[in-house]
Scaffold this motif. Sequence first.
Motif, PDB file in Angstrom:
ATOM      1  N   LEU A 144       0.816  -1.171  -0.216  1.00  0.00           N
ATOM      2  CA  LEU A 144      -0.041   0.182  -0.068  1.00  0.00           C
ATOM      3  C   LEU A 144       0.830   1.116   0.002  1.00  0.00           C
ATOM      4  O   LEU A 144       0.429   2.138  -0.892  1.00  0.00           O
ATOM      5  N   LYS A 145       2.038   1.309   0.982  1.00  0.00           N
ATOM      6  CA  LYS A 145       2.716   2.063   0.872  1.00  0.00           C
ATOM      7  C   LYS A 145       4.296   1.494   1.064  1.00  0.00           C
ATOM      8  O   LYS A 145       4.289   0.576   1.781  1.00  0.00           O
ATOM      9  N   LEU A 146       5.448   1.909   0.693  1.00  0.00           N
ATOM     10  CA  LEU A 146       6.580   1.156   0.816  1.00  0.00           C
ATOM     11  C   LEU A 146       7.046   1.389   2.281  1.00  0.00           C
ATOM     12  O   LEU A 146       7.159   2.489   2.840  1.00  0.00           O
ATOM     13  N   PRO A 147       7.464   0.148   2.748  1.00  0.00           N
ATOM     14  CA  PRO A 147       7.799   0.372   4.010  1.00  0.00           C
ATOM     15  C   PRO A 147       9.207   1.016   4.050  1.00  0.00           C
ATOM     16  O   PRO A 147       9.938   0.867   3.298  1.00  0.00           O
ATOM     17  N   PRO A 148       9.348   1.569   5.469  1.00  0.00           N
ATOM     18  CA  PRO A 148      10.573   2.503   5.362  1.00  0.00           C
ATOM     19  C   PRO A 148      11.921   1.702   5.677  1.00  0.00           C
ATOM     20  O   PRO A 148      12.941   2.243   5.538  1.00  0.00           O
ATOM     21  N   SER A 149      11.800   0.328   6.051  1.00  0.00           N
ATOM     22  CA  SER A 149      12.974  -0.552   6.484  1.00  0.00           C
ATOM     23  C   SER A 149      12.545  -1.842   6.038  1.00  0.00           C
ATOM     24  O   SER A 149      11.344  -2.301   5.957  1.00  0.00           O
ATOM     25  N   LEU A 186     -10.145  -5.644  -4.452  1.00  0.00           N
ATOM     26  CA  LEU A 186      -9.126  -5.502  -3.583  1.00  0.00           C
ATOM     27  C   LEU A 186      -9.556  -5.691  -2.186  1.00  0.00           C
ATOM     28  O   LEU A 186     -10.443  -5.260  -1.982  1.00  0.00           O
ATOM     29  N   ALA A 187      -8.729  -6.299  -1.302  1.00  0.00           N
ATOM     30  CA  ALA A 187      -9.017  -6.081  -0.097  1.00  0.00           C
ATOM     31  C   ALA A 187      -8.946  -4.787   0.600  1.00  0.00           C
ATOM     32  O   ALA A 187      -8.387  -3.980  -0.110  1.00  0.00           O
ATOM     33  N   ASP A 188      -9.700  -4.550   1.693  1.00  0.00           N
ATOM     34  CA  ASP A 188      -9.554  -3.457   2.536  1.00  0.00           C
ATOM     35  C   ASP A 188      -9.176  -3.728   3.980  1.00  0.00           C
ATOM     36  O   ASP A 188      -8.816  -4.896   4.431  1.00  0.00           O
ATOM     37  N   GLN A 189      -8.974  -2.606   4.609  1.00  0.00           N
ATOM     38  CA  GLN A 189      -8.645  -2.890   6.023  1.00  0.00           C
ATOM     39  C   GLN A 189      -9.803  -3.777   7.057  1.00  0.00           C
ATOM     40  O   GLN A 189      -9.123  -4.712   7.653  1.00  0.00           O
ATOM     41  N   ASP A 190     -10.936  -3.742   6.513  1.00  0.00           N
ATOM     42  CA  ASP A 190     -11.898  -4.451   7.353  1.00  0.00           C
ATOM     43  C   ASP A 190     -11.695  -5.736   6.723  1.00  0.00           C
ATOM     44  O   ASP A 190     -11.734  -6.849   7.727  1.00  0.00           O
ATOM     45  N   SER A 191     -11.595  -6.166   5.650  1.00  0.00           N
ATOM     46  CA  SER A 191     -11.257  -7.513   5.268  1.00  0.00           C
ATOM     47  C   SER A 191     -10.037  -8.205   5.740  1.00  0.00           C
ATOM     48  O   SER A 191     -10.015  -9.225   6.220  1.00  0.00           O
ATOM     49  N   TRP A 192      -8.861  -7.092   5.695  1.00  0.00           N
ATOM     50  CA  TRP A 192      -7.729  -7.633   6.588  1.00  0.00           C
ATOM     51  C   TRP A 192      -7.984  -8.254   8.022  1.00  0.00           C
ATOM     52  O   TRP A 192      -7.628  -9.084   8.499  1.00  0.00           O
ATOM     53  N   ASP A 193      -8.694  -7.164   8.699  1.00  0.00           N
ATOM     54  CA  ASP A 193      -9.067  -7.519   9.959  1.00  0.00           C
ATOM     55  C   ASP A 193      -9.771  -8.779  10.159  1.00  0.00           C
ATOM     56  O   ASP A 193      -9.559  -9.716  11.008  1.00  0.00           O
ATOM     57  N   ARG A 194     -10.796  -9.157   9.297  1.00  0.00           N
ATOM     58  CA  ARG A 194     -11.520 -10.350   9.380  1.00  0.00           C
ATOM     59  C   ARG A 194     -10.606 -11.493   9.199  1.00  0.00           C
ATOM     60  O   ARG A 194     -10.676 -12.728   9.839  1.00  0.00           O
ATOM     61  N   PRO A 227      -1.524  -9.956  17.179  1.00  0.00           N
ATOM     62  CA  PRO A 227      -2.376  -8.746  17.122  1.00  0.00           C
ATOM     63  C   PRO A 227      -1.546  -7.284  17.129  1.00  0.00           C
ATOM     64  O   PRO A 227      -2.019  -6.589  16.192  1.00  0.00           O
ATOM     65  N   GLU A 228      -0.582  -7.264  17.554  1.00  0.00           N
ATOM     66  CA  GLU A 228       0.349  -6.135  17.454  1.00  0.00           C
ATOM     67  C   GLU A 228       0.963  -6.069  16.228  1.00  0.00           C
ATOM     68  O   GLU A 228       1.212  -4.927  15.619  1.00  0.00           O
ATOM     69  N   ARG A 229       1.336  -7.128  15.768  1.00  0.00           N
ATOM     70  CA  ARG A 229       2.127  -7.230  14.287  1.00  0.00           C
ATOM     71  C   ARG A 229       1.218  -6.682  13.297  1.00  0.00           C
ATOM     72  O   ARG A 229       1.421  -5.873  12.465  1.00  0.00           O
ATOM     73  N   HIS A 230      -0.079  -7.272  13.353  1.00  0.00           N
ATOM     74  CA  HIS A 230      -1.331  -6.933  12.357  1.00  0.00           C
ATOM     75  C   HIS A 230      -1.467  -5.197  12.584  1.00  0.00           C
ATOM     76  O   HIS A 230      -1.571  -4.398  11.512  1.00  0.00           O
ATOM     77  N   ARG A 235      -1.845  -3.491   8.595  1.00  0.00           N
ATOM     78  CA  ARG A 235      -2.961  -2.642   8.271  1.00  0.00           C
ATOM     79  C   ARG A 235      -2.293  -1.245   7.446  1.00  0.00           C
ATOM     80  O   ARG A 235      -3.219  -0.762   6.678  1.00  0.00           O
ATOM     81  N   ASP A 236      -1.430  -0.979   7.895  1.00  0.00           N
ATOM     82  CA  ASP A 236      -0.980   0.462   7.118  1.00  0.00           C
ATOM     83  C   ASP A 236      -0.343   0.132   5.803  1.00  0.00           C
ATOM     84  O   ASP A 236      -0.206   0.754   4.847  1.00  0.00           O
TER      85      ASP A 236
END
Length: 248
Positions: A144-149, A186-194, A227-230, A235-236
């Motif tokens: 979704l956006k390039l990770p900084p590291s 495309l998936a969205d944040q809600d479908s990722w959460d589910r 949970p924290e990893r997600h 999500r971002d």
Amino acid sequence: MDIPRIFTISESAHRIHNPFTPEKLATLGAALRLDPGARVLDLGSGSGEMLCSWARDYGLGGLGVDMSPVFTDQAKRRADALGVADRVAFLHADAAGFVADERVDVAACVGATWIGGGVVGTIGLLAKSLRPGGIILIGEPYWLKLPPSEEVAKGCRAASLSDFLGLPELVASFGKLDYDVVEMVLADQDSWDRYEAAKWLTMRRWLAANPDDDFAKEVRAELTSAPERHARYTRDYLGWGVFALMAR
């Protein structure tokens, strides 16, 4: 022959083993505008929800191939429950290198492109089972956006930043292979959460029921970190979608 046990435990209550909701799966099926009786090959079919629900809703038929005996059994039971076992079948086998005996209208690999060594190889494999003018379905992550590291990329379960492309680059890559992108969902944040969050309750209940299992330590470690990893990473940074392709 099987997938890692953590998946058959954490996703044992899932019908869809990727970040799609039933609504998105139905949207994809409708978007393809297939005639009743069309045949679908699904490599890495999981618990069979795509084939079973499309057989019920759109009159399609086909074959699913998956290397998990647990998920293959779930797929067969789902076909029976939806009354479509006469139109869809599921095979416990390694999907890598699998070619259908008869060419199909849709050849799909929705979230398991490792079977062909990546997107390019998987498209080549699916093409061997596809009739002229048929549709290939590829399910694949993208940034979704390039990770900084690299650390953030690994938090998204990628081996490195180079594992995935951005969405524009992924779409462009299909054209470079001489395929038109004719649809995408495309998936969205809600479908990722589910997809992700549903694993946590499953793992917690499995741990309560299996405290002395030799695998309990690994399940506990996954439940503690997931949970924290997600929330922090997936999500971002990570997207996912299914892309419908037709050869030019």
